[in-house]
Design a protein around this motif. Structure first.
Motif, mmCIF file in Angstrom:
data_model
loop_
_atom_site.group_PDB
_atom_site.id
_atom_site.type_symbol
_atom_site.label_atom_id
_atom_site.label_comp_id
_atom_site.label_asym_id
_atom_site.label_seq_id
_atom_site.Cartn_x
_atom_site.Cartn_y
_atom_site.Cartn_z
ATOM 1 N N PRO A 274 0.858 -1.164 0.142
ATOM 2 C CA PRO A 274 0.191 -0.052 0.007
ATOM 3 C C PRO A 274 1.046 1.187 -0.230
ATOM 4 N N ASP A 275 0.316 2.169 -0.229
ATOM 5 C CA ASP A 275 0.967 3.730 -0.252
ATOM 6 C C ASP A 275 0.907 4.064 1.078
ATOM 7 N N ALA A 276 -0.053 3.674 1.955
ATOM 8 C CA ALA A 276 0.163 4.199 3.366
ATOM 9 C C ALA A 276 -0.782 3.217 4.027
ATOM 10 N N LEU A 277 -0.310 2.964 5.536
ATOM 11 C CA LEU A 277 -1.201 1.985 6.582
ATOM 12 C C LEU A 277 -1.727 3.046 7.533
ATOM 13 N N ILE A 278 -3.152 2.548 7.901
ATOM 14 C CA ILE A 278 -3.732 3.186 8.850
ATOM 15 C C ILE A 278 -3.867 2.059 10.039
ATOM 16 N N VAL A 279 -3.478 2.247 11.257
ATOM 17 C CA VAL A 279 -4.027 1.490 12.366
ATOM 18 C C VAL A 279 -4.872 2.029 13.085
ATOM 19 N N SER A 280 -6.263 1.097 13.197
ATOM 20 C CA SER A 280 -6.867 1.302 14.220
ATOM 21 C C SER A 280 -6.465 1.056 15.619
ATOM 22 N N LEU A 281 -5.953 1.811 16.464
ATOM 23 C CA LEU A 281 -5.458 1.595 17.593
ATOM 24 C C LEU A 281 -6.205 1.315 18.868
ATOM 25 N N GLY A 282 -6.837 0.264 18.921
ATOM 26 C CA GLY A 282 -7.606 0.071 20.311
ATOM 27 C C GLY A 282 -6.625 -0.834 21.107
ATOM 28 N N VAL A 283 -6.702 -0.435 22.613
ATOM 29 C CA VAL A 283 -5.888 -1.217 23.249
ATOM 30 C C VAL A 283 -6.577 -1.833 24.569
ATOM 31 N N ASP A 284 -7.951 -2.376 24.090
ATOM 32 C CA ASP A 284 -8.769 -3.096 24.942
ATOM 33 C C ASP A 284 -8.281 -4.593 24.809
ATOM 34 N N THR A 285 -7.279 -4.967 23.921
ATOM 35 C CA THR A 285 -6.683 -6.358 24.182
ATOM 36 C C THR A 285 -6.047 -6.627 25.283
ATOM 37 N N TYR A 286 -6.013 -5.535 26.334
ATOM 38 C CA TYR A 286 -5.175 -5.474 27.472
ATOM 39 C C TYR A 286 -5.891 -6.669 28.496
ATOM 40 N N LYS A 287 -4.961 -7.504 29.364
ATOM 41 C CA LYS A 287 -5.648 -8.529 30.061
ATOM 42 C C LYS A 287 -6.387 -8.015 31.089
ATOM 43 N N GLU A 288 -6.513 -6.654 31.549
ATOM 44 C CA GLU A 288 -7.523 -6.197 32.604
ATOM 45 C C GLU A 288 -8.538 -5.391 32.088
ATOM 46 N N ASP A 289 -8.761 -5.255 30.758
ATOM 47 C CA ASP A 289 -9.883 -4.562 30.169
ATOM 48 C C ASP A 289 -11.143 -4.770 30.467
ATOM 49 N N PRO A 290 -12.012 -3.990 31.021
ATOM 50 C CA PRO A 290 -13.171 -4.436 31.844
ATOM 51 C C PRO A 290 -14.716 -5.070 30.764
ATOM 52 N N ILE A 291 -14.233 -4.850 29.355
ATOM 53 C CA ILE A 291 -15.262 -5.453 28.467
ATOM 54 C C ILE A 291 -14.777 -6.094 27.242
ATOM 55 N N SER A 292 -13.626 -6.897 27.762
ATOM 56 C CA SER A 292 -12.937 -7.549 26.683
ATOM 57 C C SER A 292 -12.452 -8.990 27.311
ATOM 58 N N PHE A 293 -11.744 -9.625 26.521
ATOM 59 C CA PHE A 293 -11.283 -11.060 27.174
ATOM 60 C C PHE A 293 -10.008 -11.531 26.376
ATOM 61 N N PHE A 294 -9.066 -10.566 25.984
ATOM 62 C CA PHE A 294 -7.745 -11.090 25.616
ATOM 63 C C PHE A 294 -7.072 -10.854 26.714
ATOM 64 N N LYS A 295 -5.652 -11.403 26.617
ATOM 65 C CA LYS A 295 -4.672 -11.329 27.693
ATOM 66 C C LYS A 295 -3.360 -10.727 27.253
ATOM 67 N N LEU A 296 -3.474 -9.631 26.864
ATOM 68 C CA LEU A 296 -2.051 -8.996 26.385
ATOM 69 C C LEU A 296 -1.771 -8.416 27.630
ATOM 70 N N ASP A 297 -0.210 -8.229 27.948
ATOM 71 C CA ASP A 297 0.362 -7.579 28.690
ATOM 72 C C ASP A 297 1.109 -6.265 28.142
ATOM 73 N N SER A 298 1.132 -5.258 29.093
ATOM 74 C CA SER A 298 1.707 -3.768 28.429
ATOM 75 C C SER A 298 3.094 -4.000 27.574
ATOM 76 N N ASP A 299 3.788 -4.886 28.126
ATOM 77 C CA ASP A 299 5.220 -4.985 27.085
ATOM 78 C C ASP A 299 4.823 -5.533 25.907
ATOM 79 N N ASP A 300 3.658 -6.240 25.683
ATOM 80 C CA ASP A 300 3.398 -6.676 24.317
ATOM 81 C C ASP A 300 3.078 -5.694 23.261
ATOM 82 N N TYR A 301 2.522 -4.414 23.841
ATOM 83 C CA TYR A 301 2.144 -3.416 23.042
ATOM 84 C C TYR A 301 3.508 -2.820 22.357
#
Length: 342
Positions: A274-301
């Motif tokens: 592509p000529d450019a990339l757009i990232v929809s940057l949501g960080v609700d993949t975090y392990k303690e997010d209150p309305i999500s269920f993934f388990k990423l840690d802060s260092d993973d970002y």
């Protein structure tokens, strides 16, 4: 990295969200942006500027005129009808009903809503417009030569379709920015959605097109909002066949499995060139997010930000979700810092 930000996001300050059968303070709140801004300043990420004005033309290229009129007038119509609370859709044109907007706001709001959790309050329209201008300004800075920029958008946008709002989203910021690039002369744009929730609005807007490659890593729709889109067999239609890629993932997905999907997505992006990339940057993949269920840690970002950076593309980051409020700043900025380290 340049950040584009506006205090107008505070105009979106709803007090109610329908969650679990009761009205609660919204998870999508002004404090999210304040904490991200504090983190940006703490680490010295780079210059912070306000947005320019672009008018409605770039927004009309994505969203239908009647939908924009609805958003602009919903709050005043709701008040004129005598309703005392914030505007929440009470009904929808469900299966086998006529798909036509009523005149009365009590029915009209349901016609344009895709979910009932998102109330509309005073200032919502103005904040949504400002959020789109944040994305457009950051995109233009990249077009003028910057390697990357962070659009600190609020309200978020990736759930908004060309004619529906919901999931805290009213105008689709990444779609508006992508179309602006194409109008300017770009031939191909890739959109990578790393929010926990599927970017149903972005998929819907570009599903029949081959000039935008859309890829989304998200919770499996059987068990996660928005529930009715985001399956792996949704691959595009017509000219868009093969240009829509979904990675639905189950409960308790950790970074090892998540990053395998990111790696596949990055390889697809590289092949698309592509000529450019757009990232929809949501960080609700975090392990303690209150309305999500993934388990990423802060260092993973940090790690996945670096992987995105290795694509070597002009990259626009647009802020989406993330509701573990005390960690949202660290996690969002970790992605940006990882990108810059690539």
């Amino acid at each position: 990295m340049l950040t584009v930000h506006t205090e107008k996001h505070r105009l979106r300050a709803s007090k109610t969200e329908l969650y679990g059968g009761v009205l609660v303070p919204p998870f999508e709140c002004p404090e999210r942006v304040e904490i991200v801004m504090n983190r940006i300043q703490e680490v010295g990420l780079g210059e912070v500027i306000g947005p320019d004005s672009f008018g409605l033309d770039p927004i009309r290229r994505i969203h239908q005129p009647d939908f924009l009129d609805f958003l602009a007038n919903c709050w005043s119509e709701w008040q004129a009808a005598g309703f005392k609370g914030e505007a929440i859709a009470p009904n929808w044109p469900a299966r086998r009903m006529v798909q036509r907007p009523p005149n009365h706001i009590d029915g009209k709001i349901g016609y344009y809503a895709l979910a009932t959790e998102t109330s509309i309050s005073e200032g919502t329209w103005e904040a949504a417009l400002a959020s789109a201008e944040v994305a457009l300004t950051a995109r233009r800075k990249i077009s003028e030569g910057a390697r990357s920029a962070f659009a600190l958008c609020r309200p978020p946008g990736h759930h908004a379709t060309y004619d529906m709002y919901g999931g805290y989203c009213f105008l689709n910021n990444v779609a508006i920015a992508a179309q602006a690039w194409l109008v300017e002369g770009a031939e191909r744009i890739a959109i990578l959605d790393v929010d926990f929730h599927h970017g149903n609005g972005t998929q819907d807007i570009f599903y029949e097109r081959d000039d935008v490659l859309f890829l989304s890593l998200h919770g499996e729709p059987e068990n996660a909002f928005p529930y009715f889109l985001g399956y792996a067999n949704e691959t595009g239609s017509g000219k868009g066949e093969g240009y829509n890629v979904n990675y639905p993932l189950p409960e308790n997905t950790g970074f090892e499995r998540w990053s395998e999907c990111l790696e596949d997505a990055c390889k697809r992006i590289s092949r698309y060139a592509p000529d450019a990339l757009i990232v929809s940057l949501g960080v609700d993949t975090y392990k303690e997010d209150p309305i999500s269920f993934f388990k990423l840690d802060s260092d993973d970002y940090l790690t996945y930000g670096e992987r995105i950076g290795k694509l070597g593309l002009p990259t626009l980051f647009c802020f989406e979700g993330g509701y573990a409020v005390q960690q949202v700043g660290i996690n969002a900025v970790n992605v940006l810092e990882g990108f810059e380290q690539a």
